[in-house]
Write a protein that holds these residues in place. Structure first.
Motif, PDB file in Angstrom:
ATOM      1  N   LYS A 250      30.647  50.032  48.243  1.00  8.36           N
ATOM      2  CA  LYS A 250      31.137  49.823  46.900  1.00  8.36           C
ATOM      3  C   LYS A 250      31.970  48.567  46.831  1.00  8.36           C
ATOM      4  O   LYS A 250      32.964  48.466  47.501  1.00  8.36           O
ATOM      5  CB  LYS A 250      32.019  50.990  46.476  1.00  8.36           C
ATOM      6  CG  LYS A 250      31.230  52.224  46.169  1.00  8.36           C
ATOM      7  CD  LYS A 250      31.383  52.549  44.693  1.00  8.36           C
ATOM      8  CE  LYS A 250      30.365  53.555  44.253  1.00  8.36           C
ATOM      9  NZ  LYS A 250      29.043  52.974  44.152  1.00  8.36           N
ATOM     10  N   VAL A 252      34.340  47.681  45.097  1.00  2.00           N
ATOM     11  CA  VAL A 252      35.206  48.193  44.034  1.00  2.00           C
ATOM     12  C   VAL A 252      36.378  47.286  43.758  1.00  2.00           C
ATOM     13  O   VAL A 252      37.133  47.502  42.853  1.00  2.00           O
ATOM     14  CB  VAL A 252      35.747  49.596  44.383  1.00  2.00           C
ATOM     15  CG1 VAL A 252      34.602  50.549  44.501  1.00  2.00           C
ATOM     16  CG2 VAL A 252      36.551  49.561  45.654  1.00  2.00           C
ATOM     17  N   GLU A 253      36.529  46.276  44.550  1.00  2.00           N
ATOM     18  CA  GLU A 253      37.707  45.456  44.346  1.00  2.00           C
ATOM     19  C   GLU A 253      37.477  44.469  43.227  1.00  2.00           C
ATOM     20  O   GLU A 253      36.394  44.072  42.940  1.00  2.00           O
ATOM     21  CB  GLU A 253      38.029  44.690  45.638  1.00  2.00           C
ATOM     22  CG  GLU A 253      38.279  45.587  46.816  1.00  2.00           C
ATOM     23  CD  GLU A 253      37.005  45.986  47.542  1.00  2.00           C
ATOM     24  OE1 GLU A 253      37.125  46.694  48.551  1.00  2.00           O
ATOM     25  OE2 GLU A 253      35.917  45.597  47.113  1.00  2.00           O
ATOM     26  N   ILE A 254      38.517  44.092  42.592  1.00  2.00           N
ATOM     27  CA  ILE A 254      38.440  43.118  41.526  1.00  2.00           C
ATOM     28  C   ILE A 254      38.409  41.739  42.145  1.00  2.00           C
ATOM     29  O   ILE A 254      39.117  41.468  43.090  1.00  2.00           O
ATOM     30  CB  ILE A 254      39.667  43.252  40.617  1.00  2.00           C
ATOM     31  CG1 ILE A 254      39.763  44.681  40.137  1.00  2.00           C
ATOM     32  CG2 ILE A 254      39.583  42.307  39.458  1.00  2.00           C
ATOM     33  CD1 ILE A 254      41.068  45.012  39.524  1.00  2.00           C
ATOM     34  N   ARG A 276      32.924  46.968  39.229  1.00  2.00           N
ATOM     35  CA  ARG A 276      34.174  47.677  38.963  1.00  2.00           C
ATOM     36  C   ARG A 276      34.080  48.394  37.623  1.00  2.00           C
ATOM     37  O   ARG A 276      34.489  49.536  37.476  1.00  2.00           O
ATOM     38  CB  ARG A 276      35.325  46.660  38.941  1.00  2.00           C
ATOM     39  CG  ARG A 276      36.509  47.060  38.120  1.00  2.00           C
ATOM     40  CD  ARG A 276      37.106  48.351  38.537  1.00  2.00           C
ATOM     41  NE  ARG A 276      38.311  48.206  39.280  1.00  2.00           N
ATOM     42  CZ  ARG A 276      38.850  49.161  40.026  1.00  2.00           C
ATOM     43  NH1 ARG A 276      38.263  50.302  40.139  1.00  2.00           N
ATOM     44  NH2 ARG A 276      39.958  48.967  40.666  1.00  2.00           N
ATOM     45  N   ASN A 279      32.259  51.671  37.688  1.00  2.00           N
ATOM     46  CA  ASN A 279      32.908  52.825  38.300  1.00  2.00           C
ATOM     47  C   ASN A 279      33.859  53.550  37.370  1.00  2.00           C
ATOM     48  O   ASN A 279      34.276  54.654  37.650  1.00  2.00           O
ATOM     49  CB  ASN A 279      33.726  52.382  39.510  1.00  2.00           C
ATOM     50  CG  ASN A 279      32.836  52.230  40.693  1.00  2.00           C
ATOM     51  OD1 ASN A 279      31.798  52.844  40.743  1.00  2.00           O
ATOM     52  ND2 ASN A 279      33.245  51.415  41.625  1.00  2.00           N
ATOM     53  N   ASN A 761      43.934  45.414  44.993  1.00  2.00           N
ATOM     54  CA  ASN A 761      42.518  45.089  44.964  1.00  2.00           C
ATOM     55  C   ASN A 761      41.735  45.490  46.186  1.00  2.00           C
ATOM     56  O   ASN A 761      40.526  45.432  46.175  1.00  2.00           O
ATOM     57  CB  ASN A 761      42.339  43.577  44.801  1.00  2.00           C
ATOM     58  CG  ASN A 761      42.847  43.132  43.455  1.00  2.00           C
ATOM     59  OD1 ASN A 761      42.760  43.861  42.501  1.00  2.00           O
ATOM     60  ND2 ASN A 761      43.404  41.943  43.416  1.00  2.00           N
ATOM     61  N   THR A 766      42.273  51.544  44.973  1.00  2.00           N
ATOM     62  CA  THR A 766      42.447  50.276  44.241  1.00  2.00           C
ATOM     63  C   THR A 766      42.697  50.620  42.788  1.00  2.00           C
ATOM     64  O   THR A 766      42.448  51.741  42.347  1.00  2.00           O
ATOM     65  CB  THR A 766      41.187  49.394  44.312  1.00  2.00           C
ATOM     66  OG1 THR A 766      40.088  50.137  43.803  1.00  2.00           O
ATOM     67  CG2 THR A 766      40.903  48.942  45.712  1.00  2.00           C
ATOM     68  N   ASN A 810      41.038  53.918  41.476  1.00  2.00           N
ATOM     69  CA  ASN A 810      39.732  54.192  42.045  1.00  2.00           C
ATOM     70  C   ASN A 810      39.936  54.539  43.515  1.00  2.00           C
ATOM     71  O   ASN A 810      40.568  53.773  44.236  1.00  2.00           O
ATOM     72  CB  ASN A 810      38.859  52.953  41.895  1.00  2.00           C
ATOM     73  CG  ASN A 810      37.427  53.266  42.170  1.00  2.00           C
ATOM     74  OD1 ASN A 810      37.064  53.650  43.260  1.00  2.00           O
ATOM     75  ND2 ASN A 810      36.606  53.118  41.165  1.00  2.00           N
ATOM     76  N   SER A 820      37.252  58.064  40.171  1.00  2.00           N
ATOM     77  CA  SER A 820      37.910  57.061  39.341  1.00  2.00           C
ATOM     78  C   SER A 820      38.661  57.750  38.218  1.00  2.00           C
ATOM     79  O   SER A 820      38.198  58.754  37.673  1.00  2.00           O
ATOM     80  CB  SER A 820      36.835  56.129  38.797  1.00  2.00           C
ATOM     81  OG  SER A 820      37.413  55.060  38.119  1.00  2.00           O
TER      82      SER A 820
END
Lengths: 928, 387
Positions: A250, A252-254, A276, A279, A761, A766, A810, A820
């Motif tokens: 994933k 998922v980080e910005i 992101r 999610n 992040n 996160t 998340n 999330s």
């Protein structure tokens, strides 16, 4: 000796060998052996040689236990005897500088490290190839960039220029390894120089460095970092492909990470990665980028059914929404519940709340720039999904591998027959549906020419319980040609078309059957140039010209029974042109200044007949003094504004910075809307002889700090003024009105606030937490007091919410499971209550005068979602995932509006909420 | 091949699941709500007008109250004058309760003439503009159609009343309607000393307006007036509707349109933002002062229609009776202790008759069930034509 200790011995030997690399070499091989050991056991030879001098033999006895010496010609040099004896049995020997002999099988031990590692090499190499003495120095011009996929040492540039003075530039493209997609916002960083840069929207980076050896790291979250040791001789190019980190499924980080927080030049920019956004818990299973933007500080909405959003106190028409650079006029589907953009085709989005670069213009408050992905340049891929409301499919792939690719995505509702099962008669007898299509063809014509074509079409229709049908569609076409004159001078030419149309009709075979149409078309040509003047200055300049054609009101009879008198208002035409120039100036390593100047002009053109009004009378129908007719192309009214964009960033230290920005913007197009939210009959109006352009300016100061554990924090404050906001007089009629100027009135606005945000992040957990305190006020103070709203005093705007808290978390629970959560809390929006009741003609009526003096109850909502990935084999054909979301977990009936109905004899107040219960949805996605 | 199979599977599996999920979603929820509204303005309300029917004409003057208050304060000592342009003017007589009327033989509005209202309250002077009395076309047809209308919790059955009208001169264009309803109803429990059949009355208060400005011809066909449904007793015996049609000015129409938008059709997602609506009365010394109400000037035509229960004999309407909770008991014998018992429960004596020697007493739980004057009047209304 077993194999293990054998290997260990070899290692030790090599170590010794390397450490004495510069010792003399050949002597032990020349020892003369006077006896003949022909056909004798090899061990005897060894014993003899070891006893004579300072020779030691190292070998595995099993190699030689049956070996007999071959020495046919009598006494000879040791080297010769060893050659002849060992050669046939696949044994090799090596003599160390200390004079020891090592016997190995299959290959000799190298007793020296290749020279290349310690001296400046003469030839160019790519790592992975064995060096060969035949290679000749090859000049590497910009076009001959090197791709590679591993760590190592790379030579770049023309070695002949290595001693020239001054800095040189290193540039190139960073792409995703798997599909050739450009990586936006990837970081290129040189630690020893503490300098770096990020790639732009095309994945392009350029750095100014001294010549010589450097260690560069290329990184992007979710990808394997690539570190390259380079030897830089002159201007050169280096392209890098970054691979996915397979253990982290994933991303998922910005992406707007540490680098952007402290080092980025602009205030007020938010960048969101689409992964992101996907999610976040989604309403009705539909990923919605505008709703995700609402979770950012400084972005408000009036209510759940509103697709419009308000940035730092601006009205909802003050946001420029660009989809592949073409503006979108109605960015929502289905009464405003869903945004009109298919999340599967989007690559990323950027929201500029302040600090807008000079290349953007035309709206006062913000720019939401959405770019779609490029088609996969290497393989075909299919992405599909189904949610309770829509089904969607996206197909992408190469047309010509690594040169031309395509992307096509379609999303459509299938819910018509579902609506028929709902109990509420209002919904049961309704008909609603939408679909949208996005397509893109990206091509690399040569190393310095890129051509992209994109198309977008969205269509909505709904008929609520009444028999009036509403239909609208958005369409756009964008074409861009990007040309690299050199690595420092880049040009991009855009041709854009964007159109919006709606059609409201009623067809019941009665005399009132009608059709009402509206349309606006936007044609634009835009050349943009970037010039990397030197290591300190990046110049950007360009121009843009937009031609608008608007069909404001086409009202006609429909069908044979209709007796409607048609009212077709004249089309309107206008030309909006702008030129800009900007400079990004690195004053010092800590201080950076962005100064941009944009000059915009607007021509409202004929053919048109306009009304004239008496000067000292209010603008009312009764005060029309005459008309003026203008022929085609004749200038009716000219407006122009200079727009200033300034930003200053001072980096106190690598984890703290202060940014200051000032910008001014002009807007020549306005949305006419008589309700607080965007209604299906809202239209866009061009500025004309009587309706002035809006303009505003904003000053913003922020402080940015990176904390340990990868937490970023920032505080931004702003103050904004807007002039010529449109407000509406009581009873304003916006449809079938050929003198709209009599029903609108100009106001001014001011907004100020402070936005606090804390982001994490990276890592398993996160998210971000933001708090905004802000006020947004409007004043309508006309020359004629009876037109004033609220007696000419400032009143809160419809979206003035002093407190706004958003929290997004998340959690990656396992590689297949991801949780999330969103939390939103804000002060209730302002609302107008009646101030008096009066009996009139046998009924009780209500009178409103003070605007927005009250508030609805506060808004609170908590959403949760769980994403479950399919199994993790990286080589399976298709990958599927499920997403379960619970919207409004606490079931709070957030009040959307409060209204009073007089049923003649009594007045009763009501409150209306859109979602009064938790809403559970499941979505299924599959990717090939 | 593989791809297509996968996609078909998705649709098949997801379909029923999707329906289930969608039906869980509650549509928007509207509830009664009484917020505290502290602001109030006390503005002059002018509720009056002249029509083409013979006088007297009345103007009611009050001061508005906040929406939480119940009472408006009448303005009792104003000087109210109606004047005809280039003609006579008359000062209206106050009744001490905020009502001012012309004399019975006083000013009579004539078609084509213009009229103005002026009011003096203390030292403030208000006046309207010159309003013209436009002629009003007759009602071509007043009729009803049997219709079912869906509602929130149930469907309604009843009749929709329509009218047709037209102006051959194409000049009226703007219309407003009011109606007066009278109907016969009966109570379920008969009583010797109470009438069982009474007449109920209602006059309309909702805003019913239409314009033909968008049509070539000034004609209205099947213009809805009101819907009479099965939850009322109106259609149980005999129902009369008197329709009053007004021909109004464009300005008055716009005023009604604005009031209707803010008062009646609310509760949608796209409600208009409330704004101040101005009528036609102005304070000459301070034109920005808000004056509520309107001095109307319209000529009228009326039409009447009767609807009898017999008309539904082939397709009956099943009424929801307001008497569903009525209960009665028949007690035989004088001095029956049951009578006292029922009286203790709060029941009432509905009827006593003699059946031979025995006194038969009927007790009922509410006077509403046996005395129709609790909901109407025993006297028929003016001009009532019995069947």
């Amino acid at each position: 000796m077993n194999l293990y200790s054998h290997n260990r011995k070899i290692f030790l030997i090599i170590f010794l060998a390397i450490s004495s690399a510069f010792r003399a070499y050949n002597q032990p091989a020349g020892i003369f052996v006077e006896r003949s050991f022909d056909k004798a056991p090899f061990i005897d030879l060894v014993e003899f040689l070891e006893s004579t001098g300072n020779i030691r033999f190292f070998y595995d006895p099993t190699f030689v236990d049956t070996l007999r010496v071959i020495q046919p010609d009598g006494p000879a040099q040791m080297g010769v005897i060893l050659d002849s004896t060992l050669h046939n049995v696949n044994l090799y020997y090596a003599i160390t500088p200390q004079g020891h002999v090592i016997i190995t099988r299959n290959a000799p031990v190298l007793t020296r490290v290749p020279d290349a590692l310690f001296e400046t090499p003469v030839v160019n190499k790519t790592i992975g190839e064995r060096f060969s003495q035949e290679e000749v120095p090859v000049q590497v011009p910009f076009n001959g960039t090197q791709h590679y996929q591993a760590n190592g040492l790379v030579e770049l540039g023309n070695p002949a220029l290595r001693n020239e003075p001054g800095k040189v530039s290193l540039s190139g493209f960073i792409k995703e390894y798997e599909n050739g997609e450009p990586m936006v916002g990837a970081i290129v960083y040189i630690e020893e120089l503490s300098s770096g840069t990020a790639t732009d929207l095309n994945g392009y980076y350029i750095l100014s460095l001294p010549r010589g050896q450097h260690r560069i790291s290329y990184q992007n979250l979710g990808k394997e970092t690539v570190i390259v040791n380079i030897q830089l001789y002159s201007n050169a190019g280096l392209n890098i492909d970054l691979k996915d980190k397979l253990t982290e499924l994933k991303a998922v980080e910005i992406i707007a990470d540490k680098y952007q927080n402290v080092s980025g030049i602009q205030t007020g920019i938010e960048r969101l990665e689409i992964s992101r956004v996907k999610n976040l818990p989604a309403l009705m299973g539909e990923t919605d980028i505008v709703r995700a933007a609402l979770l950012l500080p400084g972005v408000q909405t009036v209510g759940e059914a509103s697709s419009g959003f308000h940035v730092r106190g601006g009205t909802s028409d003050q946001n420029l929404i660009l989809f592949n650079h073409a503006p979108v006029f109605n960015s929502s589907h289905l009464f405003g519940f869903f945004s009109a953009f298919n999340p599967d085709v989007i690559k990323n989005l950027e929201l500029f709340k302040s600090g807008m670069p000079a290349s953007y213009g035309g709206r006062v408050s913000s720019v939401l720039d959405i770019t779609t992905k490029q088609g996969n340049m290497k393989n075909m891929a299919v992405n599909a999904g189904i949610s309770p409301v829509t089904g969607r499919v996206t197909v992408e792939g190469p047309i010509l591998k690594d040169r031309i690719s395509y992307l096509a995505g379609i999303r459509a509702t299938y819910s018509d027959w579902i609506l028929g099962r709902i109990k509420d008669p209002g919904i049961r007898n309704s008909d609603a549906g939408f679909y949208d299509f996005t397509g893109k063809i990206s091509s690399k014509i040569s190393n310095s020419n890129f051509l992209d074509l994109s198309a977008y079409y969205s269509n909505d229709r709904f008929r609520l319980n009444s028999d009036t049908t509403y239909k609208y569609d958005n369409e756009s076409l964008s074409a861009s040609w990007k040309h690299y004159f050199s690595e420092k001078f880049i040009a991009e030419f855009w041709a854009l078309y964007s159109g919006y149309r709606y059609n409201v009709s009623s067809h019941k075979e009665v005399m009132s059957d009608f059709s009402l149409k509206y349309g606006i078309s936007h044609y634009e040509l835009k050349p943009e140039f970037s010039y990397f003047l030197n290591e300190r200055h990046i110049l950007r300049f360009g121009a843009g010209s937009i031609y608008y054609v608007m069909n404001p009101n086409d009202f006609r009879p429909l069908g044979d029974a209709s007796d409607i008198i048609p009212l077709v208002l004249e089309r309107e035409h206008a030309l909006e042109t702008a030129g800009y120039i900007s400079d990004e100036y690195d004053i010092s390593s800590r201080l950076k200044l962005y100064s941009g100047f944009r000059y915009s002009m607007y021509h409202y053109l004929g053919p048109k007949t306009v009304y004239l009004y008496g000067h000292d009378a209010p603008m009312e129908e009764s005060n029309i003094t005459g008309t003026n007719s203008y022929p085609a192309g004749k200038l009716i009214k000219f407006y122009h504004y200079p727009e200033i964009r300034l930003s200053l960033r001072y980096k106190i230290n690598p984890s703290n910075s202060i940014k200051l920005s000032y910008n001014s913007n002009a807007q020549y197009l306005h949305m006419l809307s008589n309700s607080a939210i965007i209604a299906p009959t809202d239209t866009w109006k061009l500025s004309d002889l009587h309706i002035l352009p809006q303009h505003g300016d904003q000053i913003s100061i922020g402080f940015y700090k990176d904390m340990p554990y990868n937490i970023e924090t920032s505080v931004e404050t702003y103050y904004k003024r807007i002039a010529n906001i449109l407000e509406y007089k009581g009873g304003a009629r916006l449809i079938n009105n050929d003198h709209i100027e009599t029903d609108v009135i100009n106001g001014k606005g001011k907004a100020y606030g402070a936005e606090f945000i804390m982001r994490k992040n990276t890592g398993r957990v996160t998210g971000w937490l933001s708090y905004t305190w802000s006020r947004s006020l409007v004043q309508v103070d006309s020359r004629f007091d009876f037109e004033d709203i609220n007696n000419g005093k400032y009143y809160p705007s419809d979206y003035d919410k002093p407190h706004d808290v958003s929290g997004v978390v998340n959690v990656v629970i396992s590689r297949r499971l991801n949780l999330s959560s969103n939390l939103v809390y804000s002060t209730g929006r302002p609302i107008s209550y009646p101030v008096a009741r009066f009996p009139f003609k046998n009924g009780i009526r209500l009178h409103y005068s003070e605007r927005n003096a009250y508030r609805v109850p506060d808004y609170f909502r908590w959403d949760l979602s769980v994403n479950v990935e399919g199994n993790l084999k990286s080589t399976k054909i298709a990958h599927s995932s499920w997403s379960f979301a619970l919207y409004n977990v606490t079931g709070r009936d957030n009040v959307y509006s409060i209204f009073f109905i007089s049923n003649g004899k009594e007045i009763q107040g009501y409150k209306m909420s859109i979602f009064a219960v938790p809403v559970f949805t499941a979505t299924y996605n599959i990717r090939f | 091949m593989q791809l297509r199979k996968h996609i078909i599977l998705i649709w098949h599996r997801a379909g029923p699941a999707a329906i289930f999920m969608f039906s869980l979603i509650n549509h928007s929820c509207i509830e009664e709500y009484n917020p505290k509204v502290t602001e109030s303005e006390h503005l002059l309300i002018v509720d009056g007008g002249i029509t083409s029917s013979p006088g007297p004409y009345t103007v009611k003057l009050n001061l508005s109250s906040g929406i939480q208050e119940v009472v408006t304060v009448p303005v009792t000592d104003a000087v109210v004058v109606i004047e005809e342009k280039d003609g006579i003017s008359e000062t209206l007589t106050g009744d001490g309760q905020g009502g001012y009327s012309t004399a019975k033989s006083g000013i009579r509005a004539r078609e084509g003439r213009e009229y103005r209202l002026s009011i003096q309250v203390d030292d403030r002077y208000y006046e309207s503009g010159w309003e013209q009395l436009k002629p009003c076309p007759p009602v071509d047809s007043l009729y009803w159609c049997r219709e079912q209308h869906p509602g929130r919790s149930m469907d309604y059955d009843g009749i929709q009343v329509y009218i047709d009208t037209h102006d051959p001169a194409n000049s009226t264009r703007y219309y407003r309607w009011e109606f007066i309803e009278d109907w016969v109803f009966s109570v379920p429990i008969s009583s010797s000393w109470n009438p069982s059949v009474c007449y109920a009355h209602n006059s309309s208060s909702s805003i019913i307006i239409a314009s033909t400005e968008r049509f070539q011809i000034d004609r209205l066909v099947k213009q809805p007036i009101t819907y009479v449904d099965h939850t009322t007793t109106r259609l149980t015996l005999r129902y009369r509707i008197i329709l009053i049609q007004h021909a109004i000015s464009q300005e008055e129409f716009r005023y009604w349109e604005a009031i209707e938008k803010l008062n009646e059709n609310l509760g949608t997602l796209f409600d208009p933002i409330p704004a101040t609506i101005r009528g036609n009365m102005r304070n000459t010394g301070n034109p920005d002062e808000s004056v509520l109400g309107y001095f109307t000037c319209s000529s009228v035509r009326t039409d009447t229609m009767y609807v009898d229960a017999e008309e539904f004999v082939n397709d009956p309407i099943y009424f929801i009776s307001p008497y569903s909770y009525c209960n009665y008991a028949v007690i035989r014998g004088e001095n029956n202790p049951d009578i006292a018992r029922y009286l203790k429960f709060g029941w009432l004596l509905a009827d006593t008759i003699r059946d031979g020697d025995v006194l038969v007493t009927t007790m009922a739980n509410s006077s509403f069930c046996f005395d129709c004057t609790t909901a109407g009047s025993a006297e028929p209304p003016v001009n009532w034509k019995p069947r």
